[in-house]
Motif scaffolding. Structure first.
Motif, PDB file in Angstrom:
ATOM      1  N   GLU A 230       0.828  -1.210   0.000  1.00  0.00           N
ATOM      2  CA  GLU A 230       0.000   0.000   0.000  1.00  0.00           C
ATOM      3  C   GLU A 230       0.864   1.263   0.000  1.00  0.00           C
ATOM      4  OE1 GLU A 230      -3.587   2.091   2.646  1.00  0.00           O
ATOM      5  OE2 GLU A 230      -2.592   0.263   3.345  1.00  0.00           O
ATOM      6  N   SER A 231       1.935   1.240   0.776  1.00  0.00           N
ATOM      7  CA  SER A 231       2.809   2.422   0.863  1.00  0.00           C
ATOM      8  C   SER A 231       3.797   2.494  -0.287  1.00  0.00           C
ATOM      9  CB  SER A 231       3.564   2.417   2.195  1.00  0.00           C
ATOM     10  OG  SER A 231       4.416   1.289   2.286  1.00  0.00           O
ATOM     11  N   GLY A 232       4.054   1.351  -0.942  1.00  0.00           N
ATOM     12  CA  GLY A 232       4.986   1.327  -2.074  1.00  0.00           C
ATOM     13  C   GLY A 232       6.445   1.305  -1.668  1.00  0.00           C
ATOM     14  N   LYS A 303       2.291  -8.002 -18.461  1.00  0.00           N
ATOM     15  CA  LYS A 303       1.115  -8.884 -18.475  1.00  0.00           C
ATOM     16  C   LYS A 303       0.607  -9.163 -17.056  1.00  0.00           C
ATOM     17  CE  LYS A 303       2.558 -11.199 -22.757  1.00  0.00           C
ATOM     18  NZ  LYS A 303       3.690 -10.291 -23.033  1.00  0.00           N
ATOM     19  N   SER A 304       1.139  -8.421 -16.072  1.00  0.00           N
ATOM     20  CA  SER A 304       0.762  -8.616 -14.674  1.00  0.00           C
ATOM     21  C   SER A 304       0.042  -7.379 -14.154  1.00  0.00           C
ATOM     22  CB  SER A 304       2.012  -8.892 -13.824  1.00  0.00           C
ATOM     23  OG  SER A 304       2.748  -9.998 -14.322  1.00  0.00           O
ATOM     24  N   THR A 305      -0.658  -7.540 -13.044  1.00  0.00           N
ATOM     25  CA  THR A 305      -1.408  -6.436 -12.441  1.00  0.00           C
ATOM     26  C   THR A 305      -0.618  -5.856 -11.272  1.00  0.00           C
ATOM     27  OG1 THR A 305      -3.505  -7.488 -13.019  1.00  0.00           O
ATOM     28  CG2 THR A 305      -3.565  -5.773 -11.319  1.00  0.00           C
ATOM     29  N   VAL A 310      -0.929   1.584  -6.129  1.00  0.00           N
ATOM     30  CA  VAL A 310      -2.211   1.800  -6.820  1.00  0.00           C
ATOM     31  C   VAL A 310      -3.013   0.504  -6.767  1.00  0.00           C
ATOM     32  CG1 VAL A 310      -1.264   3.560  -8.346  1.00  0.00           C
ATOM     33  CG2 VAL A 310      -1.182   1.158  -9.039  1.00  0.00           C
ATOM     34  N   GLY A 311      -4.197   0.483  -7.368  1.00  0.00           N
ATOM     35  CA  GLY A 311      -4.995  -0.742  -7.466  1.00  0.00           C
ATOM     36  C   GLY A 311      -5.472  -1.246  -6.130  1.00  0.00           C
ATOM     37  N   GLU A 312      -6.066  -0.359  -5.311  1.00  0.00           N
ATOM     38  CA  GLU A 312      -6.501  -0.738  -3.965  1.00  0.00           C
ATOM     39  C   GLU A 312      -7.478  -1.914  -3.986  1.00  0.00           C
ATOM     40  OE1 GLU A 312      -8.662   1.235  -0.022  1.00  0.00           O
ATOM     41  OE2 GLU A 312      -8.210   2.468  -1.782  1.00  0.00           O
ATOM     42  N   LYS A 313      -8.419  -1.909  -4.923  1.00  0.00           N
ATOM     43  CA  LYS A 313      -9.411  -2.981  -4.995  1.00  0.00           C
ATOM     44  C   LYS A 313      -8.747  -4.315  -5.284  1.00  0.00           C
ATOM     45  CE  LYS A 313     -13.623  -4.376  -7.443  1.00  0.00           C
ATOM     46  NZ  LYS A 313     -14.612  -4.009  -8.498  1.00  0.00           N
ATOM     47  N   ASP A 314      -7.851  -4.355  -6.277  1.00  0.00           N
ATOM     48  CA  ASP A 314      -7.158  -5.600  -6.626  1.00  0.00           C
ATOM     49  C   ASP A 314      -6.248  -6.052  -5.482  1.00  0.00           C
ATOM     50  OD1 ASP A 314      -8.255  -5.867  -9.188  1.00  0.00           O
ATOM     51  OD2 ASP A 314      -6.759  -4.540 -10.073  1.00  0.00           O
TER      52      ASP A 314
END
Length: 335
Positions: A230-232, A303-305, A310-314
């Motif tokens: 979350e913090s990166g 090809k990865s998420t 970012v992408g809090e939901k995922d």
């Protein structure tokens, strides 16, 4: 026919990129070849050709394969075997090698680590010493078949290895300051969860409470890694990100299955560590091989998420699924 000075130039350029920025190539070569610095400079500038014996000494000392500097089209390359698993206190020496590796990475100005995870990266287990000690116990008892552990069961009360904990703390502290990109998949917890559950079913825990505590610790580690994502940035368990925290990019790939290999890029040089025999590694600095590995990783990332920063939901969906797998273990439904 390729000019020998051209190959000699490539060799010294490779060696220069392999050394920490604060190390003088000329002084290093003079030490290895037992000559004065001026003679080393003449060879580095290709004013004097290296003799065959000198080439052999350099290749052996730096564990490099000479064929990568010739346009032979060969597919052979040299790998360095990091450690003999049957020699001495293997695991403590394994940790010390890991410490040397992360210390070496810190000598470079520009650096980036990539990890293709089949399991939660070993460095992360060092965040929680009790969890790391369990992995240590399993590897010694069930993989290295350490005879001193024959008939012994795992217990937090019996595990006492101050040197192991000290070196582990040094490793994770340094690792948390490195920029790291990790690629995980949905099965990244499977290996360790199976180990924990197998030990429970086989009666290898002194008490059931050790089994539950271990799963709680694993859940705490996953919570911590989610906070890092979350913090990166990487930071130590129980602490907050600091000014020297290393950038942390975490990706999820639903189809990909990592192999616990690690690839590092620093100051224009590259090295790949390939996992074999479950816990051992071989490494190579072979240029063409590392370039291909690097290109593959960049393509795989595309090809990865990305689920860090970012992408809090995922990210929430991914980590919640990991926590559910741990909870299944507590109810003894994990299989």
């Amino acid at each position: 026919m390729q000019n020998i000075n051209s190959s000699q130039h490539l060799l010294f350029n490779y060696l220069k990129n392999s050394l920490p920025p604060n190390v003088s190539l000329a002084y290093e070569i003079s030490e290895v070849l037992h000559m004065n610095v001026d003679s080393a400079y003449r060879r580095i500038r290709c004013e004097k050709n290296l003799s065959l014996d000198e080439v052999v000494v350099l290749c052996r000392h730096y564990s490099i394969s000479l064929d990568q500097f010739f346009k032979t089209g060969g597919n052979s390359m040299l790998f360095t075997w990091l450690l003999d698993p049957l020699s001495g206190d293997y695991f403590l020496q394994y940790l010390k090698n890991q410490l040397n590796t992360v210390e070496h990475f810190h000598t470079y100005e520009k650096k980036q680590i990539y990890f293709l995870a089949r399991d939660v990266p070993w460095y992360s287990y060092l965040q929680l010493p009790q969890l790391a000690l369990f992995k240590y116990f399993v590897w010694r008892k069930s993989i290295l078949f350490d005879t001193s552990l024959k008939g012994r069961k795992f217990s937090f009360q019996l595990m006492d290895n101050d040197e192991f904990l000290r070196v582990g703390k040094q490793i994770v502290t340094l690792y948390s300051k490195l920029p790291v990109t990790e690629i995980w998949n949905a099965d990244v917890l499977t290996s360790t969860l199976h180990q924990i559950y197998f030990y429970h079913q086989s009666g290898f825990f002194e008490t059931r409470s050790d089994f539950i505590i271990l799963l709680d610790l694993y859940s705490s580690l996953i919570d911590h890694i989610e906070k890092e994502a979350e913090s990166g940035v990487k930071f130590l368990f129980g602490e907050s990100p600091g000014k020297d925290s290393g950038q942390f990019d975490l990706y999820f790939n639903e189809l990909g299955l990592g192999d616990n290999s690690m690839h590092a890029e620093f100051d224009g040089s590259k090295i790949t560590y390939l996992n074999h025999s479950m816990i051992q590694y071989v490494s190579t600095r072979h240029r063409r091989f590392n370039d291909q590995v690097h290109d593959f990783i960049l393509s795989f990332l595309g090809k990865s998420t990305r689920i860090s920063s970012v992408g809090e939901k995922d990210r929430s969906k991914f980590f919640n699924s990991l926590r559910r797998n741990i909870e299944k273990g507590k109810s003894e439904k994990f299989n």
